[in-house]
Design a protein around this motif. Structure first.
Motif, PDB file in Angstrom:
ATOM      1  N   UNK A  37      11.863   2.525   2.589  1.00  0.00           N
ATOM      2  CA  UNK A  37      10.823   2.968   1.666  1.00  0.00           C
ATOM      3  C   UNK A  37      10.029   4.133   2.243  1.00  0.00           C
ATOM      4  N   UNK A  38       9.776   4.092   3.552  1.00  0.00           N
ATOM      5  CA  UNK A  38       8.996   5.159   4.190  1.00  0.00           C
ATOM      6  C   UNK A  38       9.663   6.519   4.012  1.00  0.00           C
ATOM      7  N   UNK A  39      10.991   6.538   3.994  1.00  0.00           N
ATOM      8  CA  UNK A  39      11.701   7.808   3.820  1.00  0.00           C
ATOM      9  C   UNK A  39      11.446   8.431   2.451  1.00  0.00           C
ATOM     10  N   UNK A  40      10.993   7.626   1.477  1.00  0.00           N
ATOM     11  CA  UNK A  40      10.741   8.146   0.131  1.00  0.00           C
ATOM     12  C   UNK A  40       9.291   8.579  -0.067  1.00  0.00           C
TER      13      UNK A  40
ATOM     14  N   UNK B  76       3.272  -2.518   6.502  1.00  0.00           N
ATOM     15  CA  UNK B  76       4.400  -3.412   6.305  1.00  0.00           C
ATOM     16  C   UNK B  76       5.525  -2.821   5.487  1.00  0.00           C
ATOM     17  N   UNK B  77       5.527  -1.494   5.350  1.00  0.00           N
ATOM     18  CA  UNK B  77       6.558  -0.810   4.566  1.00  0.00           C
ATOM     19  C   UNK B  77       7.834  -0.689   5.386  1.00  0.00           C
ATOM     20  N   UNK B  78       8.981  -0.876   4.743  1.00  0.00           N
ATOM     21  CA  UNK B  78      10.256  -0.733   5.443  1.00  0.00           C
ATOM     22  C   UNK B  78      10.560   0.745   5.685  1.00  0.00           C
TER      23      UNK B  78
ATOM     24  N   UNK C 290      16.567 -10.688   1.850  1.00  0.00           N
ATOM     25  CA  UNK C 290      16.835 -11.671   2.897  1.00  0.00           C
ATOM     26  C   UNK C 290      16.388 -13.024   2.350  1.00  0.00           C
ATOM     27  N   UNK C 291      16.404 -14.031   3.185  1.00  0.00           N
ATOM     28  CA  UNK C 291      15.999 -15.368   2.750  1.00  0.00           C
ATOM     29  C   UNK C 291      14.546 -15.391   2.291  1.00  0.00           C
ATOM     30  N   UNK C 292      13.704 -14.562   2.910  1.00  0.00           N
ATOM     31  CA  UNK C 292      12.265 -14.657   2.678  1.00  0.00           C
ATOM     32  C   UNK C 292      11.694 -13.650   1.675  1.00  0.00           C
ATOM     33  N   UNK C 293      12.398 -12.542   1.426  1.00  0.00           N
ATOM     34  CA  UNK C 293      11.833 -11.552   0.503  1.00  0.00           C
ATOM     35  C   UNK C 293      12.899 -10.596  -0.006  1.00  0.00           C
ATOM     36  N   UNK C 294      12.610 -10.047  -1.168  1.00  0.00           N
ATOM     37  CA  UNK C 294      13.424  -8.986  -1.759  1.00  0.00           C
ATOM     38  C   UNK C 294      12.575  -7.718  -1.746  1.00  0.00           C
ATOM     39  N   UNK C 295      13.098  -6.671  -1.128  1.00  0.00           N
ATOM     40  CA  UNK C 295      12.378  -5.398  -1.058  1.00  0.00           C
ATOM     41  C   UNK C 295      12.969  -4.424  -2.078  1.00  0.00           C
ATOM     42  N   UNK C 296      12.088  -3.683  -2.758  1.00  0.00           N
ATOM     43  CA  UNK C 296      12.537  -2.726  -3.770  1.00  0.00           C
ATOM     44  C   UNK C 296      11.826  -1.398  -3.547  1.00  0.00           C
ATOM     45  N   UNK C 297      12.601  -0.312  -3.518  1.00  0.00           N
ATOM     46  CA  UNK C 297      12.012   1.021  -3.400  1.00  0.00           C
ATOM     47  C   UNK C 297      12.936   2.026  -4.083  1.00  0.00           C
ATOM     48  N   UNK C 298      12.526   3.279  -4.139  1.00  0.00           N
ATOM     49  CA  UNK C 298      13.395   4.322  -4.676  1.00  0.00           C
ATOM     50  C   UNK C 298      14.569   4.540  -3.725  1.00  0.00           C
ATOM     51  N   UNK C 299      15.680   5.008  -4.251  1.00  0.00           N
ATOM     52  CA  UNK C 299      16.845   5.330  -3.428  1.00  0.00           C
ATOM     53  C   UNK C 299      16.617   6.700  -2.791  1.00  0.00           C
ATOM     54  N   UNK C 300      16.513   6.728  -1.477  1.00  0.00           N
ATOM     55  CA  UNK C 300      16.235   7.986  -0.788  1.00  0.00           C
ATOM     56  C   UNK C 300      17.318   9.033  -1.068  1.00  0.00           C
ATOM     57  N   UNK C 301      18.580   8.623  -1.057  1.00  0.00           N
ATOM     58  CA  UNK C 301      19.666   9.573  -1.286  1.00  0.00           C
ATOM     59  C   UNK C 301      19.559  10.234  -2.653  1.00  0.00           C
ATOM     60  N   UNK C 302      18.983   9.516  -3.627  1.00  0.00           N
ATOM     61  CA  UNK C 302      18.806  10.091  -4.957  1.00  0.00           C
ATOM     62  C   UNK C 302      17.688  11.117  -5.027  1.00  0.00           C
TER      63      UNK C 302
ATOM     64  N   UNK D 288       0.827  -1.211   0.000  1.00  0.00           N
ATOM     65  CA  UNK D 288       0.000   0.000   0.000  1.00  0.00           C
ATOM     66  C   UNK D 288       0.862   1.262   0.000  1.00  0.00           C
ATOM     67  N   UNK D 289       0.350   2.310  -0.615  1.00  0.00           N
ATOM     68  CA  UNK D 289       1.016   3.600  -0.822  1.00  0.00           C
ATOM     69  C   UNK D 289       2.022   3.554  -1.965  1.00  0.00           C
ATOM     70  N   UNK D 290       2.288   2.370  -2.491  1.00  0.00           N
ATOM     71  CA  UNK D 290       3.089   2.184  -3.701  1.00  0.00           C
ATOM     72  C   UNK D 290       4.479   2.821  -3.644  1.00  0.00           C
ATOM     73  N   UNK D 291       5.129   2.722  -2.497  1.00  0.00           N
ATOM     74  CA  UNK D 291       6.518   3.157  -2.417  1.00  0.00           C
ATOM     75  C   UNK D 291       7.470   1.976  -2.272  1.00  0.00           C
ATOM     76  N   UNK D 292       6.922   0.743  -2.239  1.00  0.00           N
ATOM     77  CA  UNK D 292       7.776  -0.429  -2.086  1.00  0.00           C
ATOM     78  C   UNK D 292       7.119  -1.651  -2.703  1.00  0.00           C
TER      79      UNK D 292
END
Length: 399
Positions: free
Chosen positions: A359-362, A354-356, A302-314, A234-238
């Motif tokens: 991702x929340x920083x973006x 459940x957002x990391x 990690x073993x259970x999932x791959x998380x993808x989001x925008x790079x905050x520093x960018x 949800x919120x489509x940042x991750x």
């Protein structure tokens, strides 16, 4: 030029042409007029990089006036640090999209030719591109609900110039087309030298076509994988991806999946360099826990999932009043949009999704000076201070 049925069907609709005054774009204008389009709008983008640009814009304006065509010159600013041509392209497309939105135009015609296609193939081949890159420039693509067309993509530049001269049309030569500081100019001269000794670019163009067919065959497999093994939070940042399912993919498909994710979160039209995507793939396959940033996209696994989001520093240095990164504000305001950043720790609403924290920083947020007024998805107590109605999840929409 052979007119395709889907282009012919647009004749009664408003279309925007990007015309610089060079031979390719003037040929585009001539062809569209000859095809009988009824609502032609023309823009000339002045990047502020050459003093001759104003005269070129006036030349295009005079041609449009003679044919009773609406014309507008749009002045834009281009960052001179980094890749100048890429920066110019970005602001050019942004200007065209904003013009379309303001005038309710849904279709843009661009003057790229078969020569541009061959140059692009050479550039990407030397940079080690994969199938997506070697498939070349698309004849049609969507960006921010606007359809971009390249009607001249199968036409050679010399043939187009001959057609212009035959019909008493002229054009202006851009001196930057001879400037070997730009890689594309180097490729152009390399192709000219190859033709001089008997090597036609036709073979390159056939390879582009072959790659496009292969890409088309891969696309349904990638789409099926996305539907079954990648979820957008949800919120489509991750996004989250199943690493076990990913590990079962052939490498050619897996790297395309990774590249598409970079295009989504990095907001780039083009994929990262092939060696970077290969390095990312190898790291995911060889380590159970890790992370890598590529093309403004943050991958952590990690073993259970791959998380993808925008790079905050960018995103740190970017902000806007209306369109920002992947987001558009639903109403115009005087507030500034930028990433919420470290202040995400003060706004707990994203945790329930459940957002990391990465991702929340973006998350896009509205600021009045240094004061945060609203964060995407949050029912803010400050929302009453805004000039429009706010409810959770609706203030920002995807571009």
């Amino acid at each position: 030029m052979q007119v395709k049925p889907e282009l012919d069907a647009l004749k009664s609709q408003a279309v925007l042409l990007a015309v610089s005054g060079g031979s390719d774009s003037m040929a585009l204008l001539w062809h569209v007029i000859e095809m009988g389009f009824e609502q032609i709008h023309v823009v000339t983008i002045d990047h502020g990089l050459r003093k001759e640009a104003q005269d070129e814009a006036e030349f295009v304006k005079s041609v449009c006036r003679a044919h009773h065509i609406d014309h507008k010159t749009i002045a834009v600013g281009v960052k001179r640090n980094g890749n100048l041509q890429s920066n110019a392209r970005d602001v050019r497309y942004k200007a065209m999209i904003e013009h379309c939105k303001a005038h309710e135009i849904n279709h843009v015609f661009l003057g790229h030719t078969a020569d541009d296609q061959a140059e692009t193939f050479m550039l990407r081949a030397f940079r080690g591109s994969g199938i997506d890159g070697l498939a070349g420039i698309a004849e049609k693509r969507e960006e921010r609900s606007i359809t971009f067309w390249r009607p001249l993509l199968s036409e050679r530049r010399d043939a187009l110039r001959a057609k212009l001269l035959e019909n008493n049309w002229s054009w202006i030569e851009d001196p930057s087309n001879e400037d070997e500081r730009f890689d594309r100019v180097k490729m152009r001269k390399l192709l000219t030298a190859a033709e001089d000794v008997g090597f036609s670019p036709d073979g390159l163009l056939q390879t582009v076509s072959n790659m496009e067919r292969i890409k088309s065959a891969f696309d349904p497999i990638v789409q099926e994988f996305r539907a079954n093994h990648i979820s957008s939070l949800p919120l489509d940042v991750e996004d989250q991806m199943d690493p076990q399912a990913f590990a079962q993919l052939p490498k050619a498909i897996a790297t395309k999946v990774l590249g598409d994710l970079c295009k989504k979160f990095g907001r780039g039209e083009y994929l990262p360099r092939r060696d970077g995507i290969d390095r990312l793939y190898d790291m995911i396959m060889s380590t159970q826990d890790g992370g890598m940033t590529i093309a403004l996209t943050d991958f952590h696994w990690s073993k259970n999932r791959i998380r993808i989001c925008a790079e905050y520093e960018g995103l740190l240095s970017s902000s806007s009043k209306q369109n920002w990164h992947r987001w558009r504000l639903s109403e115009s305001t005087d507030y500034t949009i930028r990433a919420i950043g470290e202040r995400a720790s003060q706004h707990a609403h994203w945790r329930e999704f459940g957002i990391s924290y990465r991702a929340a920083k973006t998350l896009p947020a509205l600021f009045e000076g240094k004061k945060c007024i609203y964060v995407h998805g949050e029912l803010s107590k400050n929302s009453a201070n805004l000039n429009f109605e706010l409810s959770a999840h609706t203030a920002f929409t995807k571009l």
